[in-house]
Design a protein around this motif. Structure first.
Motif, short mmCIF file in Angstrom:
data_model
loop_
_atom_site.label_atom_id
_atom_site.label_comp_id
_atom_site.label_asym_id
_atom_site.label_seq_id
_atom_site.Cartn_x
_atom_site.Cartn_y
_atom_site.Cartn_z
N ARG A 156 1.69 -15.69 14.43
CA ARG A 156 0.92 -16.65 13.79
C ARG A 156 1.96 -17.95 13.78
NH1 ARG A 156 -2.84 -17.86 10.15
NH2 ARG A 156 -2.38 -19.80 8.99
N TYR A 157 3.41 -17.75 13.63
CA TYR A 157 4.12 -18.76 13.55
C TYR A 157 4.17 -19.37 15.01
CZ TYR A 157 6.53 -17.14 9.45
OH TYR A 157 6.87 -16.60 8.08
N LYS B 173 1.67 -19.48 17.34
CA LYS B 173 0.44 -20.06 17.68
C LYS B 173 -0.06 -20.99 16.77
CE LYS B 173 -1.45 -16.41 20.39
NZ LYS B 173 -1.70 -14.74 19.96
N HIS B 174 0.01 -21.03 15.49
CA HIS B 174 -0.28 -21.98 14.55
C HIS B 174 0.66 -23.16 14.05
CE1 HIS B 174 -4.30 -20.23 14.68
NE2 HIS B 174 -3.52 -18.92 14.49
N ARG C 70 2.66 -25.24 15.14
CA ARG C 70 2.32 -26.52 15.57
C ARG C 70 1.39 -27.37 14.72
NH1 ARG C 70 1.18 -29.13 21.69
NH2 ARG C 70 2.04 -31.03 21.39
N GLU C 71 0.34 -26.75 14.55
CA GLU C 71 -0.81 -27.62 13.84
C GLU C 71 -0.61 -27.53 12.37
OE1 GLU C 71 -4.41 -25.10 13.84
OE2 GLU C 71 -3.63 -24.75 15.87
N GLU C 72 0.13 -26.47 11.77
CA GLU C 72 0.36 -26.39 10.46
C GLU C 72 1.51 -26.96 9.84
OE1 GLU C 72 -1.98 -22.11 9.65
OE2 GLU C 72 -0.02 -22.18 9.59
N TYR D 125 7.50 -22.81 6.90
CA TYR D 125 7.11 -21.46 6.15
C TYR D 125 7.99 -20.80 5.25
CZ TYR D 125 3.32 -21.56 9.95
OH TYR D 125 2.28 -21.67 10.78
#
Lengths: 123, 292
Positions: B101-102, B104-105, B107-109, B123
């Protein structure tokens, strides 16, 4: 057996380093060397963490527009190693400061002499 | 026959006790009688001799016991390590959905391409806040232990070392080196989102630049650059800024507004960098001359 060792060579090295550091911590009488042993243990743990996160052929986890074709290495152990380094630095500095104060007061940092001096002071 | 009677007797007593017909026998007096007579008080010498004997015995068996403990621990760890999954395989249990998750997401998060930075500052920012606090406290503790009083310079062992002229080679080498160090430190601090580096490494480099200044040009010039009051102010400001900014980041980000806050990463990293640089430089200054 040998296969296992080769397979986990970094972890085995880390364990051996940890043992060396721990033996230093337990067996040395000089307080400064004890701190050094502690630092060797820290280094072993960082090595273990860094090796855990690695993936064969992986690249640094900087996700651009490149996609996931060469896998990225696991970013979590890198962050944890950072925490460990910070704590290690802080503990080392604190221990060294304490040792300096001890030396200023007693004139020695050998544990046995210190114990005797402290006992004499107690009386 | 005899056994039987005693058994019956016991049962009768028990039932009568359960029924509340009689109190259990008070045994305090009995215990008092059984206690061995108190020995005379040891003399001082005897006590001291015993104490020394005990310490000697302890020192005799300590190395052997310590070695055994070390060996046992290494053996246990080696067995554990032998059963670990192989090095560098992509399907190891450590590469689970969290790191996925770190990556893949992240960048957008969080707006950071560097997944490590996204994790450290985004995070798990409270972890980093804790680290900053640890460093802050470490400097405070070292300061308590080592800082020399300024209004009492007459003491023999707190005497100020003479301000000697620094090494010529060091001075000449430091002159071109320091600007580059500061430049790389600034680059690391400002570009942690896209390149390796970030608050911690950039801050360390910044602190190293300060240390080199102090070593090459003497404490005076380093103090001109960063006096004691400024040092304390910067250190505290860094920690406070990080705490406040990250608190804001968490609370606003939780409401789905995080896209406006991607630039906040820069400030967070700068705050961490300030704390780290002050920590590193503070350790050097306190250990080398006992004051900032």
């Amino acid at each position: 057996m040998l296969e296992d060792i080769l397979q986990n060579r970094y972890a085995v090295t880390a364990v051996i380093l940890f043992g060396v550091g721990f033996a230093n911590l337990m067996l040395q009488q000089n307080l400064l060397r004890k701190v050094l042993g502690f630092n060797i243990m820290d280094a072993a743990i960082f090595l273990l963490l860094a090796s855990l996160g690695y993936i064969d052929g992986g690249v640094a986890p900087i996700v651009g527009d490149r996609g996931f074709d060469p896998l990225y290495i696991n970013p979590i152990p890198s962050g944890l190693a950072l925490t460990g380094i910070v704590v290690s630095v802080a503990i080392t500095a604190f221990a060294l400061a304490l040792i300096q104060r001890i030396y200023r007061r007693y004139g020695t940092i050998e544990l046995r002499e210190l114990l005797e001096l402290a006992k004499k002071e107690d009386d | 026959m005899h056994e039987d009677r005693r058994d019956k007797n016991l049962r009768r007593r028990l039932t009568s006790w359960v029924d509340g017909e009689r109190e259990p026998k008070d045994q305090t007096l009995f215990v008092m009688e059984q206690r061995p007579p108190r020995r005379a008080r040891q003399t001082e010498e005897e006590f001291e001799r015993k104490d020394r004997d005990r310490l000697q015995k302890f020192f005799n068996w300590y190395p052997a016991a310590a070695a055994v403990i070390c060996l046992v621990m290494v053996a246990v760890l080696l067995i554990a390590v032998m059963n670990m999954p192989g090095f560098g395989q992509a399907d190891n249990p450590i590469n689970n959905e969290v790191s996925d998750r770190y990556l893949k997401h992240g960048r957008e998060e969080t707006g950071s391409e560097n997944a490590v930075t996204a994790m450290i500052v985004g995070y798990r920012g409270f972890d980093t806040f804790g680290e900053s606090c640890v460093m802050f406290l470490a400097v405070a503790a070292v300061m308590i232990l080592l800082a020399r009083e300024e209004h009492r310079p007459a003491d023999a062992d707190t005497e100020e070392p003479e301000e000697e002229r620094a090494d010529l080679i060091l001075e000449q080498a430091a002159r071109p080196l320091i600007p580059f160090m500061l430049l790389i430190a600034a680059y690391m601090l400002l570009h942690s989102e896209t390149t390796p580096g970030g608050g911690f490494s950039g801050g360390t480099l910044l602190g190293a630049g300060l240390i080199l200044t102090s070593a090459a040009f003497g404490a005076e010039s380093a103090q001109r650059l960063l006096s004691r009051r400024q040092y304390s102010a910067v250190r505290t400001f860094g920690l406070l800024a990080y705490g406040l900014l990250y608190g804001a980041y968490i609370f606003i980000g939780a409401n789905g507004l995080q896209n406006h806050l991607t630039r906040l990463f820069l400030l967070l990293d700068l705050a961490v960098g300030l704390v780290v640089a002050c920590t590193i430089y503070g350790f050097y200054a306190l250990f080398s001359r006992g004051r900032i």
